[in-house]
Structures are given as C-alpha cells and as structure tokens.
Design an enzyme around this catalytic site. Structure first.
Site, short mmCIF file in Angstrom:
data_model
loop_
_atom_site.label_atom_id
_atom_site.label_comp_id
_atom_site.label_asym_id
_atom_site.label_seq_id
_atom_site.Cartn_x
_atom_site.Cartn_y
_atom_site.Cartn_z
N CYS A 256 -59.81 -89.36 35.97
CA CYS A 256 -59.91 -90.26 37.12
C CYS A 256 -58.50 -90.53 37.63
N CYS B 251 -53.95 -101.42 41.84
CA CYS B 251 -54.55 -100.52 40.83
C CYS B 251 -55.67 -101.25 40.08
N CYS C 197 -48.16 -107.03 43.63
CA CYS C 197 -49.23 -106.05 43.86
C CYS C 197 -50.20 -105.99 42.68
N ASP D 182 -47.63 -85.44 24.51
CA ASP D 182 -49.01 -85.84 24.32
C ASP D 182 -49.59 -85.26 23.04
N CYS E 251 -52.06 -96.79 44.34
CA CYS E 251 -50.70 -97.30 44.16
C CYS E 251 -49.80 -96.92 45.34
C1 B12 Z 1 -54.36 -92.41 24.65
C2 B12 Z 1 -53.96 -91.95 26.04
C3 B12 Z 1 -54.87 -92.16 27.07
C4 B12 Z 1 -56.08 -93.05 26.92
C5 B12 Z 1 -55.60 -94.52 26.92
C6 B12 Z 1 -54.57 -94.81 28.03
C7 B12 Z 1 -53.66 -95.98 27.76
N1 B12 Z 1 -53.12 -96.55 28.82
O1 B12 Z 1 -53.44 -96.37 26.62
C8 B12 Z 1 -56.94 -92.61 28.13
C9 B12 Z 1 -57.89 -91.51 27.67
C10 B12 Z 1 -57.77 -93.71 28.78
C11 B12 Z 1 -55.88 -92.02 29.04
C12 B12 Z 1 -56.03 -91.91 30.42
C13 B12 Z 1 -55.08 -91.37 31.26
N2 B12 Z 1 -53.92 -90.77 30.91
CO1 B12 Z 1 -53.25 -90.75 29.09
N3 B12 Z 1 -52.39 -90.81 27.40
C14 B12 Z 1 -52.71 -91.33 26.27
C15 B12 Z 1 -51.59 -91.12 25.24
C16 B12 Z 1 -51.99 -89.97 24.30
C17 B12 Z 1 -51.25 -92.37 24.40
C18 B12 Z 1 -51.12 -93.67 25.23
C19 B12 Z 1 -50.92 -94.86 24.32
O2 B12 Z 1 -50.08 -94.83 23.45
N4 B12 Z 1 -51.74 -95.89 24.45
C20 B12 Z 1 -51.64 -97.03 23.58
C21 B12 Z 1 -51.48 -98.30 24.39
C22 B12 Z 1 -51.19 -99.47 23.44
O3 B12 Z 1 -50.38 -98.09 25.22
P1 B12 Z 1 -50.27 -98.79 26.62
O4 B12 Z 1 -51.60 -99.06 27.21
O5 B12 Z 1 -49.34 -97.96 27.40
O6 B12 Z 1 -49.67 -100.20 26.14
C23 B12 Z 1 -48.29 -100.42 26.16
C24 B12 Z 1 -47.91 -101.37 27.27
O7 B12 Z 1 -48.91 -101.45 28.28
C25 B12 Z 1 -47.55 -102.62 26.61
N5 B12 Z 1 -48.61 -103.64 26.52
C26 B12 Z 1 -49.78 -103.60 25.89
N6 B12 Z 1 -50.38 -104.78 25.95
C27 B12 Z 1 -49.57 -105.60 26.65
C28 B12 Z 1 -49.72 -106.92 27.00
C29 B12 Z 1 -48.71 -107.52 27.76
C30 B12 Z 1 -48.90 -108.92 28.13
C31 B12 Z 1 -47.56 -106.76 28.17
C32 B12 Z 1 -46.52 -107.35 29.01
C33 B12 Z 1 -47.43 -105.43 27.80
C34 B12 Z 1 -48.44 -104.87 27.04
O8 B12 Z 1 -47.18 -102.27 25.28
C35 B12 Z 1 -47.91 -101.12 24.85
C36 B12 Z 1 -47.08 -100.29 23.92
O9 B12 Z 1 -45.94 -99.76 24.58
C37 B12 Z 1 -50.39 -90.75 26.19
C38 B12 Z 1 -49.39 -89.76 25.58
C39 B12 Z 1 -48.56 -90.43 24.51
N7 B12 Z 1 -48.52 -89.84 23.34
O10 B12 Z 1 -47.97 -91.47 24.77
C40 B12 Z 1 -51.09 -90.18 27.44
C41 B12 Z 1 -50.46 -90.50 28.81
C42 B12 Z 1 -50.13 -91.96 28.85
N8 B12 Z 1 -51.57 -90.24 29.73
C43 B12 Z 1 -51.21 -89.75 30.87
C44 B12 Z 1 -52.08 -89.55 31.98
C45 B12 Z 1 -51.57 -88.68 33.11
C46 B12 Z 1 -53.36 -90.14 31.99
C47 B12 Z 1 -54.33 -90.22 33.18
C48 B12 Z 1 -53.67 -90.43 34.53
C49 B12 Z 1 -55.19 -88.92 33.22
C50 B12 Z 1 -56.28 -88.89 34.27
N9 B12 Z 1 -55.97 -88.60 35.53
O11 B12 Z 1 -57.43 -89.08 33.97
C51 B12 Z 1 -55.23 -91.42 32.76
C52 B12 Z 1 -54.67 -92.75 33.30
C53 B12 Z 1 -55.36 -93.98 32.79
C54 B12 Z 1 -54.44 -95.19 32.72
N10 B12 Z 1 -54.46 -96.05 33.71
O12 B12 Z 1 -53.67 -95.32 31.73
C55 B12 Z 1 -49.71 -89.48 30.91
C56 B12 Z 1 -49.03 -90.54 31.79
C57 B12 Z 1 -47.81 -90.06 32.58
C58 B12 Z 1 -47.19 -91.23 33.33
N11 B12 Z 1 -46.75 -90.99 34.54
O13 B12 Z 1 -47.10 -92.30 32.83
C59 B12 Z 1 -49.32 -89.56 29.37
C60 B12 Z 1 -47.95 -90.11 29.07
C61 B12 Z 1 -49.43 -88.11 28.83
C62 B12 Z 1 -48.22 -87.25 29.19
N12 B12 Z 1 -47.56 -86.68 28.20
O14 B12 Z 1 -47.85 -87.07 30.32
N13 B12 Z 1 -54.76 -91.69 28.35
S1 SF4 Z 2 -48.81 -99.83 39.47
FE1 SF4 Z 2 -48.77 -99.54 41.70
S2 SF4 Z 2 -50.77 -100.35 42.38
FE2 SF4 Z 2 -50.42 -101.12 40.31
S3 SF4 Z 2 -49.45 -103.10 40.59
FE3 SF4 Z 2 -47.79 -101.62 40.37
S4 SF4 Z 2 -47.28 -101.04 42.47
FE4 SF4 Z 2 -49.30 -102.01 42.56
S1 SF4 Z 3 -58.05 -93.84 35.41
FE1 SF4 Z 3 -59.74 -94.67 36.65
S2 SF4 Z 3 -61.06 -95.77 35.21
FE2 SF4 Z 3 -59.09 -95.39 34.17
S3 SF4 Z 3 -57.87 -97.23 34.57
FE3 SF4 Z 3 -57.38 -95.81 36.23
S4 SF4 Z 3 -58.85 -96.31 37.86
FE4 SF4 Z 3 -59.61 -97.25 35.99
#
Ligand code: B12
Ligand code: SF4
Ligand code: SF4
Length: 390
Positions: free
Chosen positions: A274, A227, A224, A167, A281
C-alpha cells in the site's frame, strides 16, 4: 514489507583478521575516505549517503513497547531478535560506524505518480500493486550494490570488518538512516527527505572504521497529519506509531492465513502493499526517479483483477519472476485478488461488468485451497445475488 531474514552471507560480510593498523590515520584521511565513499556510492546508484555512530537513544525503548503491544502481529522475526535490533555493536561486534544509504525507486516516466496512484485506487477492476513491488526485487539490487561498495572500500584501504544489510536482518534501518542525516522520520514512520520524499529504499554497511559521523537533519512534518488521515485502515494509531496488524502492507504481504474480515472492504483493490500514506504526503512531490534500470516498471501497472485471478501457479511464478511479489506465493496472491474482486463486485453496475467479476470468482469456488475458497465466498457475498449469476 517483505523481508529476507537471512544470517550472514559470505559475500556480504567480512572479518578483518589481519587489519593493518589504522590507528595512525588522522581525521583528514578519514574525511577523505568518507568523501570517496560518497562518490563511489553515487556511481553505484545510491542517491544519498550518511554516516552515523551507534548511539540509538530512545529507539530501544520504543521498539520494546511496540513489541509489548503486539503491533508486530505474525512477524515473529521482529520479536525473536528483540532489542538486539537497537544494538548494532552487539549484532556485529567490532562495528563503530554505520554507513547508511538511500536508493530512489520511482520508475522513470512515472509523471505525476501521485495523481496516477490515487486514480488507480478508483479503477476497481484493476489490481493496485505498491510502486516498490512493480520492479525487480530491491533486496537483490541493493545487496549486490552494497557488497560492491564494501569491496571498493577494501580495494582502497585493504581488509576491514564490515557487513551489509538491507531489510534482511535485525536492524532498525530507518532510525540509523535518520541519525546519519538522510532525512527525518515522518509521522507514518518512514524516512522522509526534503529533496526526495520517501520513495526510496534503505541499506547499510556496518564498518569497523571510525569515519566522521554526520548530523541528523531537521524535521519538517510540522502540524501536518495527512498520512494519518489517509490511512484506509487506521494503522497509524498515533504519530510515529504503526500497528502493523492493521497495515495493508502487512495484511497483503506478511500475513499468512485469512485476512481479518473487518479489513477486507477497506483494502479495496490493493493486492500487494500500500502506498496511501506516501501518496498523501506533500513531500512526495519531490520523490526522485530511480537511477538504476532495475526499478523501472515490469508491466504490472493496470493489471486486470479477473486476468490475475485466472493465473495458475506456473503463470504466477513466470509473471512475477525477479519481483518481490513472488515471495508471497500463489495461494496468498489468489487470497488478495479475491478480496479485490469482492470489493469490485460491491461497486459494480448491473450487467456485463458485474457478471464478469462474479464468473471469475465462481471459477474458484471449489479451489483446492480452503483459504482461497473462504475468500471467494466472502467476495461473492459482497453483492447480493452475485452467487445466482450463472
Ligand atoms: C517490519 C517492517 C514493515 C512492517 C511494519 C512497519 C513499521 N513501521 O514498523 C510492515 C509490513 C507494515 C511494513 C510496511 C511498509 N514498509 Co517496511 N519495513 C519493515 C522493517 C523490516 C522493520 C521496521 C521496524 O523495525 N519496525 C519496528 C517499529 C518499532 O519501528 P517503527 O515503527 O519505525 O518505530 C520507531 C519509531 O517510530 C519510534 N517510535 C515508536 N513508537 C514511538 C512513540 C513515540 C511517541 C515516538 C516519538 C516515537 C516512537 O521508535 C521506533 C524505533 O526506532 C524495515 C526494514 C528494517 N530492517 O528496518 C522495512 C522498511 C521500514 N519498510 C519500508 C517500506 C518501503 C515499507 C512500505 C512503504 C511498503 C509498501 N509500499 O507497502 C510500507 C509502509 C508502511 C508504513 N507506514 O510504515 C522501507 C522504508 C524506506 C523509507 N523511506 O523509510 C524499509 C526501511 C525497508 C528498506 N530497507 O527500505 N514494513
Ligand atoms: S509524513 Fe508527510 S503526510 Fe505525514 S505528517 Fe509528515 S509531512 Fe505530513
Ligand atoms: S501503507 Fe497503507 S495501510 Fe499501511 S500505514 Fe500506510 S496508508 Fe496505512
């Protein structure tokens, strides 16, 4: 999620200027080394280990589109590094493989943590802190263990080129871990495993060793969408697409300044991060307890909002020592708690409970911070007549 975007740290990076020739190494030697790495990683508290090459497929395109749509909000570091995130070999020249590691973080004795998690959200006068942030800051825990693992490899094979991440730099960690076979990407965008749900952190070691790569696992989300349905703010705008600007994790941790009014009542009592998409899930019934002591709770469960709002800066710093919460600072902490208090007030019954909430807010009506004052005014406005309560 809170981030530490620091450059190379001498303790976690190493350039092998005098690398002994490994050209002579056959597949068997590399296989054995990969096995040893898995074992050493287990001894250091990592639960799962995989190895991947650097072919990032469509990740770069998706990342570019995510940035183009502005989904990163104020997280300038995401835009600053651009698509470098999707190019590990450019980030650390010489890298040919990434060792991806997962560390479970559920506190011991969490019991039915899913049920407890939902219940906490209904306890409106208590602050809900996301599970990962209740214990010691994972950046420190993972970084030091990743560095130890790299040194262990070095002790076995001599100097080699490596760099560790968690991270902390422009790395697409979920994508690398997915490719390395640690799980599949859930529709909430997090990595998910059949044996451990999603309650784990990720870390990586970029290496210049041509270790045998693992294959990705199959996906098990099927039809599913729980989420997506559970997200209070509609942040998962489509499967695998997260608009961070709507995510409560971003709003309570990453965002500086005012929380947009449209999200405040949806935030409820979530004051730091959050977990809702993970609570919803079904695979998280398999989430595993942490193997390392650092992730056991530090007493931030069932924190009273009124008490937390009364903390001065010194108390805040003391009570959050070693926790990731410290990173947001006292002012953002008060901002978040004010929102929680406003939401509690909106649901409060007339009488002593309502008076207690209003009185706590009124004590900070003239706070030195304009940000806090504005959130307090909003909070008091959540119940007509709250500002008349003496
Ligand atoms: C920025 C960031 C955030 C941001 C944005 C999250 C996000 N999903 O992008 C915020 C602040 C919101 C956040 C929140 C959280 N985070 Co965070 N975050 C990061 C960070 C630093 C970068 C993530 C990133 O690169 N985002 C950029 C976008 C483009 O990536 P993406 O959404 O994953 O998109 C990819 C795919 O979804 C796909 N994609 C995108 N668009 C499309 C469209 C289609 C059609 C398809 C098929 C695919 C696709 O391609 C993209 C590129 O691979 C990482 C650490 C790291 N350096 O990787 C931790 C990380 C992802 N976070 C983590 C955690 C734990 C959380 C939280 C649970 C914390 C909490 N309890 O509040 C929440 C969960 C929210 C969620 N549902 O994601 C962990 C996840 C561990 C795991 N089991 O996966 C990480 C890996 C940190 C770590 N080292 O452990 N986070
Ligand atoms: S991540 Fe978990 S809650 Fe979300 S669609 Fe997949 S199985 Fe269902
Ligand atoms: S961490 Fe909370 S606000 Fe962010 S995507 Fe998950 S449910 Fe939504």
């Amino acid at each position: 999620m809170d981030t530490t975007h620091d450059p190379v740290d001498p303790d976690t990076a190493h350039d092998a200027s005098e690398v002994p020739s490994r050209k002579a190494w056959g597949q068997t030697r590399l296989q054995e080394l990969a096995q040893d790495i898995r074992r050493w990683a287990g001894e250091l508290g990592f639960a799962r280990v995989g190895i991947t090459d650097l072919e990032m497929g469509s990740a770069e395109e998706h990342l570019a589109e995510w940035l183009r749509r502005g989904f990163h909000g104020q997280m300038d570091y995401m835009a600053r590094h651009g698509v470098l995130r999707a190019r590990p070999a450019e980030l650390v020249p010489g890298t040919v493989r990434v060792i991806a590691l997962a560390m479970d973080y559920l506190p011991d004795g969490a019991g039915d943590w899913v049920e407890a998690g939902w219940r906490e959200l209904d306890e409106t006068e208590h602050a809900t802190i996301s599970v990962y942030a209740r214990a010691r800051d994972y950046h420190k825990v993972l970084r030091s263990r990743l560095a130890r693992l790299a040194r262990r490899i070095e002790a076995e094979i001599g100097p080699f080129g490596y760099r560790v991440f968690t991270d902390s730099a422009p790395v697409l960690e979920v994508e690398l871990a997915r490719k390395a076979g640690l799980g599949w990407r859930g529709k909430h965008t997090l990595l998910l495993s059949r044996t451990a749900g999603s309650m784990f952190f990720l870390g990586e070691i970029f290496v210049d060793l041509p270790l045998p790569a693992d294959a990705p696992t199959s996906e098990h989300c099927g039809e599913c969408q729980r989420c997506i349905a559970a997200c209070p703010t509609g942040a998962i705008v489509a499967p695998y697409e997260l608009d961070a600007r709507r995510c409560i994790s971003y709003l309570t941790i990453e965002l500086a300044g005012a929380i947009p009014v449209e999200f405040r009542s949806l935030i409820g009592n979530r004051v730091y991060g959050c977990d809702d998409c993970q609570l919803a899930c079904p695979w998280n019934k398999y989430a595993q307890s942490a193997r390392v002591d650092d992730f056991h709770s530090r007493g931030l469960d069932a924190l009273d909002l009124v008490a937390a709002f009364a903390w001065d800066e010194t108390t805040f710093l003391k009570n959050t020592e070693g926790s990731p919460i410290r990173r947001i600072g006292h002012e953002r902490w008060l901002r978040n708690i004010a929102v929680g208090l406003g939401n509690a007030l909106a649901k409060s019954a007339p009488g002593a409970a309502r008076e207690r909430l209003a009185a706590a807010l009124k004590l900070r009506e003239d706070d030195a911070s304009a940000l806090v004052r504005e959130h307090v005014a909003w909070a008091l406005g959540q119940h007509p007549g709250a500002s008349q309560i003496p």
